[in-house]
Design a protein around this motif. Structure first.
Motif, PDB file in Angstrom:
ATOM      1  N   PHE A  43      33.071  -2.689  20.093  1.00  0.00           N
ATOM      2  CA  PHE A  43      34.158  -3.365  19.373  1.00  0.00           C
ATOM      3  C   PHE A  43      33.657  -4.209  18.208  1.00  0.00           C
ATOM      4  O   PHE A  43      34.409  -4.518  17.298  1.00  0.00           O
ATOM      5  CB  PHE A  43      35.043  -4.169  20.339  1.00  0.00           C
ATOM      6  CG  PHE A  43      34.480  -5.489  20.762  1.00  0.00           C
ATOM      7  CD1 PHE A  43      34.822  -6.645  20.078  1.00  0.00           C
ATOM      8  CD2 PHE A  43      33.608  -5.585  21.843  1.00  0.00           C
ATOM      9  CE1 PHE A  43      34.300  -7.870  20.476  1.00  0.00           C
ATOM     10  CE2 PHE A  43      33.097  -6.796  22.228  1.00  0.00           C
ATOM     11  CZ  PHE A  43      33.428  -7.942  21.543  1.00  0.00           C
ATOM     12  N   THR A  44      32.356  -4.541  18.202  1.00  0.00           N
ATOM     13  CA  THR A  44      31.841  -5.305  17.058  1.00  0.00           C
ATOM     14  C   THR A  44      31.755  -4.430  15.803  1.00  0.00           C
ATOM     15  O   THR A  44      31.556  -4.932  14.703  1.00  0.00           O
ATOM     16  CB  THR A  44      30.441  -5.893  17.344  1.00  0.00           C
ATOM     17  OG1 THR A  44      29.504  -4.815  17.510  1.00  0.00           O
ATOM     18  CG2 THR A  44      30.433  -6.743  18.606  1.00  0.00           C
ATOM     19  N   ARG A  45      31.906  -3.113  15.973  1.00  0.00           N
ATOM     20  CA  ARG A  45      31.843  -2.193  14.829  1.00  0.00           C
ATOM     21  C   ARG A  45      33.231  -1.646  14.464  1.00  0.00           C
ATOM     22  O   ARG A  45      33.347  -0.732  13.647  1.00  0.00           O
ATOM     23  CB  ARG A  45      30.923  -1.019  15.144  1.00  0.00           C
ATOM     24  CG  ARG A  45      29.470  -1.408  15.289  1.00  0.00           C
ATOM     25  CD  ARG A  45      28.633  -0.195  15.639  1.00  0.00           C
ATOM     26  NE  ARG A  45      27.225  -0.524  15.730  1.00  0.00           N
ATOM     27  CZ  ARG A  45      26.403  -0.564  14.669  1.00  0.00           C
ATOM     28  NH1 ARG A  45      26.862  -0.294  13.475  1.00  0.00           N
ATOM     29  NH2 ARG A  45      25.137  -0.883  14.828  1.00  0.00           N
ATOM     30  N   VAL A  46      34.260  -2.168  15.117  1.00  0.00           N
ATOM     31  CA  VAL A  46      35.599  -1.614  14.917  1.00  0.00           C
ATOM     32  C   VAL A  46      36.294  -2.297  13.732  1.00  0.00           C
ATOM     33  O   VAL A  46      36.296  -3.519  13.618  1.00  0.00           O
ATOM     34  CB  VAL A  46      36.443  -1.789  16.198  1.00  0.00           C
ATOM     35  CG1 VAL A  46      37.912  -1.444  15.935  1.00  0.00           C
ATOM     36  CG2 VAL A  46      35.892  -0.907  17.321  1.00  0.00           C
ATOM     37  N   VAL A  47      36.846  -1.469  12.850  1.00  0.00           N
ATOM     38  CA  VAL A  47      37.634  -1.954  11.727  1.00  0.00           C
ATOM     39  C   VAL A  47      39.015  -1.293  11.825  1.00  0.00           C
ATOM     40  O   VAL A  47      39.121  -0.122  12.176  1.00  0.00           O
ATOM     41  CB  VAL A  47      36.969  -1.574  10.377  1.00  0.00           C
ATOM     42  CG1 VAL A  47      37.816  -2.033   9.200  1.00  0.00           C
ATOM     43  CG2 VAL A  47      35.561  -2.146  10.291  1.00  0.00           C
ATOM     44  N   VAL A  64      28.451 -10.732   9.573  1.00  0.00           N
ATOM     45  CA  VAL A  64      28.762  -9.298   9.630  1.00  0.00           C
ATOM     46  C   VAL A  64      28.897  -8.704   8.232  1.00  0.00           C
ATOM     47  O   VAL A  64      29.494  -7.649   8.044  1.00  0.00           O
ATOM     48  CB  VAL A  64      30.025  -9.007  10.484  1.00  0.00           C
ATOM     49  CG1 VAL A  64      29.784  -9.385  11.942  1.00  0.00           C
ATOM     50  CG2 VAL A  64      31.261  -9.724   9.946  1.00  0.00           C
ATOM     51  N   GLY A  65      28.336  -9.402   7.239  1.00  0.00           N
ATOM     52  CA  GLY A  65      28.223  -8.818   5.906  1.00  0.00           C
ATOM     53  C   GLY A  65      29.400  -9.065   4.983  1.00  0.00           C
ATOM     54  O   GLY A  65      29.482  -8.471   3.906  1.00  0.00           O
ATOM     55  N   SER A  75      47.854   2.882  15.939  1.00  0.00           N
ATOM     56  CA  SER A  75      46.710   2.284  15.245  1.00  0.00           C
ATOM     57  C   SER A  75      45.625   3.315  15.079  1.00  0.00           C
ATOM     58  O   SER A  75      45.318   4.053  16.017  1.00  0.00           O
ATOM     59  CB  SER A  75      46.108   1.138  16.070  1.00  0.00           C
ATOM     60  OG  SER A  75      47.015   0.091  16.208  1.00  0.00           O
ATOM     61  N   THR A  76      45.042   3.341  13.903  1.00  0.00           N
ATOM     62  CA  THR A  76      43.804   4.085  13.738  1.00  0.00           C
ATOM     63  C   THR A  76      42.681   3.074  13.550  1.00  0.00           C
ATOM     64  O   THR A  76      42.744   2.218  12.667  1.00  0.00           O
ATOM     65  CB  THR A  76      43.882   5.057  12.547  1.00  0.00           C
ATOM     66  OG1 THR A  76      44.925   5.990  12.801  1.00  0.00           O
ATOM     67  CG2 THR A  76      42.570   5.811  12.360  1.00  0.00           C
ATOM     68  N   LEU A  77      41.712   3.154  14.454  1.00  0.00           N
ATOM     69  CA  LEU A  77      40.560   2.263  14.396  1.00  0.00           C
ATOM     70  C   LEU A  77      39.364   3.057  13.901  1.00  0.00           C
ATOM     71  O   LEU A  77      39.149   4.192  14.324  1.00  0.00           O
ATOM     72  CB  LEU A  77      40.264   1.684  15.786  1.00  0.00           C
ATOM     73  CG  LEU A  77      41.435   0.990  16.495  1.00  0.00           C
ATOM     74  CD1 LEU A  77      41.018   0.531  17.881  1.00  0.00           C
ATOM     75  CD2 LEU A  77      41.948  -0.185  15.670  1.00  0.00           C
ATOM     76  N   VAL A  78      38.621   2.453  13.001  1.00  0.00           N
ATOM     77  CA  VAL A  78      37.411   3.079  12.476  1.00  0.00           C
ATOM     78  C   VAL A  78      36.227   2.393  13.141  1.00  0.00           C
ATOM     79  O   VAL A  78      36.121   1.168  13.115  1.00  0.00           O
ATOM     80  CB  VAL A  78      37.332   2.923  10.944  1.00  0.00           C
ATOM     81  CG1 VAL A  78      36.073   3.595  10.406  1.00  0.00           C
ATOM     82  CG2 VAL A  78      38.580   3.495  10.286  1.00  0.00           C
ATOM     83  N   VAL A  79      35.377   3.193  13.771  1.00  0.00           N
ATOM     84  CA  VAL A  79      34.177   2.647  14.395  1.00  0.00           C
ATOM     85  C   VAL A  79      33.001   3.035  13.502  1.00  0.00           C
ATOM     86  O   VAL A  79      32.680   4.212  13.356  1.00  0.00           O
ATOM     87  CB  VAL A  79      33.980   3.187  15.827  1.00  0.00           C
ATOM     88  CG1 VAL A  79      32.805   2.479  16.500  1.00  0.00           C
ATOM     89  CG2 VAL A  79      35.250   3.005  16.649  1.00  0.00           C
ATOM     90  N   ARG A  80      32.419   2.022  12.866  1.00  0.00           N
ATOM     91  CA  ARG A  80      31.328   2.267  11.920  1.00  0.00           C
ATOM     92  C   ARG A  80      30.087   2.765  12.662  1.00  0.00           C
ATOM     93  O   ARG A  80      29.761   2.261  13.743  1.00  0.00           O
ATOM     94  CB  ARG A  80      30.990   1.000  11.136  1.00  0.00           C
ATOM     95  CG  ARG A  80      32.100   0.597  10.161  1.00  0.00           C
ATOM     96  CD  ARG A  80      31.798  -0.732   9.484  1.00  0.00           C
ATOM     97  NE  ARG A  80      31.795  -1.833  10.430  1.00  0.00           N
ATOM     98  CZ  ARG A  80      30.873  -2.780  10.471  1.00  0.00           C
ATOM     99  NH1 ARG A  80      29.878  -2.767   9.618  1.00  0.00           N
ATOM    100  NH2 ARG A  80      30.948  -3.737  11.365  1.00  0.00           N
ATOM    101  N   GLY A  81      29.433   3.751  12.084  1.00  0.00           N
ATOM    102  CA  GLY A  81      28.223   4.301  12.687  1.00  0.00           C
ATOM    103  C   GLY A  81      27.037   3.378  12.467  1.00  0.00           C
ATOM    104  O   GLY A  81      27.154   2.315  11.858  1.00  0.00           O
ATOM    105  N   ASP A  82      25.872   3.774  12.991  1.00  0.00           N
ATOM    106  CA  ASP A  82      24.661   2.971  12.799  1.00  0.00           C
ATOM    107  C   ASP A  82      24.326   2.907  11.314  1.00  0.00           C
ATOM    108  O   ASP A  82      24.424   3.892  10.605  1.00  0.00           O
ATOM    109  CB  ASP A  82      23.493   3.603  13.566  1.00  0.00           C
ATOM    110  CG  ASP A  82      23.738   3.534  15.070  1.00  0.00           C
ATOM    111  OD1 ASP A  82      24.286   2.517  15.523  1.00  0.00           O
ATOM    112  OD2 ASP A  82      23.398   4.507  15.774  1.00  0.00           O
ATOM    113  N   GLU A  83      23.936   1.713  10.851  1.00  0.00           N
ATOM    114  CA  GLU A  83      23.626   1.548   9.420  1.00  0.00           C
ATOM    115  C   GLU A  83      22.314   2.249   9.081  1.00  0.00           C
ATOM    116  O   GLU A  83      21.420   2.293   9.887  1.00  0.00           O
ATOM    117  CB  GLU A  83      23.507   0.049   9.080  1.00  0.00           C
ATOM    118  CG  GLU A  83      24.724  -0.767   9.478  1.00  0.00           C
ATOM    119  CD  GLU A  83      26.013  -0.340   8.784  1.00  0.00           C
ATOM    120  OE1 GLU A  83      25.958  -0.070   7.575  1.00  0.00           O
ATOM    121  OE2 GLU A  83      27.049  -0.274   9.446  1.00  0.00           O
TER     122      GLU A  83
END
Lengths: 140, 146
Positions: B79-83, A49-50, B138-146
């Protein structure tokens, strides 16, 4: 002895500590917290995942960073409110581990509510890893 | 992410019974060395019913509510994009071994910022008597498409 609020000055350092993390620490935290995300124990998954490798759970860094404040206050129940922003990962090398340093300073004193705000500076490899890390401590 | 999540309140999750050994295990894992976290006698001497959980222990109780959010069928959260962006705990009283805690999740904010989405989820945690113990935010950041 509970710290005396009127003796605190904004900017005073009230506690300092450093924590030596190893991969063992991450496995222990995973089990204790139930957070089994494999980026915290498998380099191959972290790299897929980088990331450069396994990193500490943010909640582990948050959890240990407040401990010097708990010890200064004398009782974990005195921490009324605790917040952080996760700004950088703490990479934990398989052989060398990672050292997280914490400096706790007085950020504000509320003489009416009898609460001290303690601001934490939390660093790894010379860079801060938590932003706006603040604990509000009841000193009544 | 579905913007209509904002304001949504989820059903309470099953009660969580705080065990003494779990508190001690979690305490050791976050490098807590205060006897009030570890030793029931020390905790009682300080006026507590049993060992007191470290300030971040509430995340263990909160976790099931965040799982609800990520599993919401129309939520659109990958959830794989959640930070994890921010975390906060606001206590009315400390968590002590023996507590039976019930958490209820509400989504308080959804924002978009430069291709990323941010969701703020607030878990209100009460005891068996219905009294507020802690709110975990909690604040979760969901990353957009790269």
């Amino acid at each position: 002895m509970t710290p005396v609020l009127t003796e605190l000055t904004v900017g005073d350092i009230v506690a300092e500590a450093s924590f030596a993390l190893t991969r063992d620490s991450l496995v222990r935290y995973a089990g204790a917290s139930g957070d089994f995300n494999s980026i915290h124990y498998r380099d191959d998954v972290a790299q897929s995942v980088g990331l450069s490798g396994v990193l500490a759970h943010g909640m582990l860094t948050m959890g240990l960073a407040v401990q010097p404040v708990v010890d200064w206050a004398g009782d974990p129940a005195r921490v009324l409110d605790y917040q952080v922003r996760f700004t950088r990962p703490v990479f934990v090398d398989a052989t060398d581990g990672a050292t997280v340093a914490v400096v706790a300073r007085v950020g504000a004193v509320d003489l009416e509510a009898l609460i001290a705000r303690i601001d934490l500076t939390v660093t790894f490899n010379g860079a801060t890893v938590l932003g706006k890390a603040q604990a509000r401590v009841n000193l009544a | 992410m579905n913007p209509e999540l904002q304001g949504r309140v989820f059903p309470p999750v099953a009660p969580y019974l705080v065990g003494r050994e779990k508190v001690r295990e979690f305490s050791r894992a976050v490098f807590a060395s205060n006897p009030i976290n570890l030793d029931p006698e020390a905790a009682r001497a300080a006026g507590h019913a049993d060992v007191v959980a470290p300030p971040t222990f509430a995340v263990v109780v909160q976790e099931a509510t965040l799982a609800q959010l990520l599993a919401e069928p129309d939520g659109g959260i990958d959830f794989t994009r959640v930070v994890h962006g921010d975390q906060r705990f606001s206590y009315s009283r400390p968590i002590v071994a023996g507590d039976e805690l019930t958490a209820t999740l509400a989504v308080t904010s959804i924002k978009s910022l430069g291709g990323h989405s941010m969701v703020t989820a607030e878990s209100t945690i009460i005891d068996a008597a219905g009294a507020h113990v802690v709110t975990a935010i909690s604040t979760l950041v969901v990353r957009g498409d790269e």
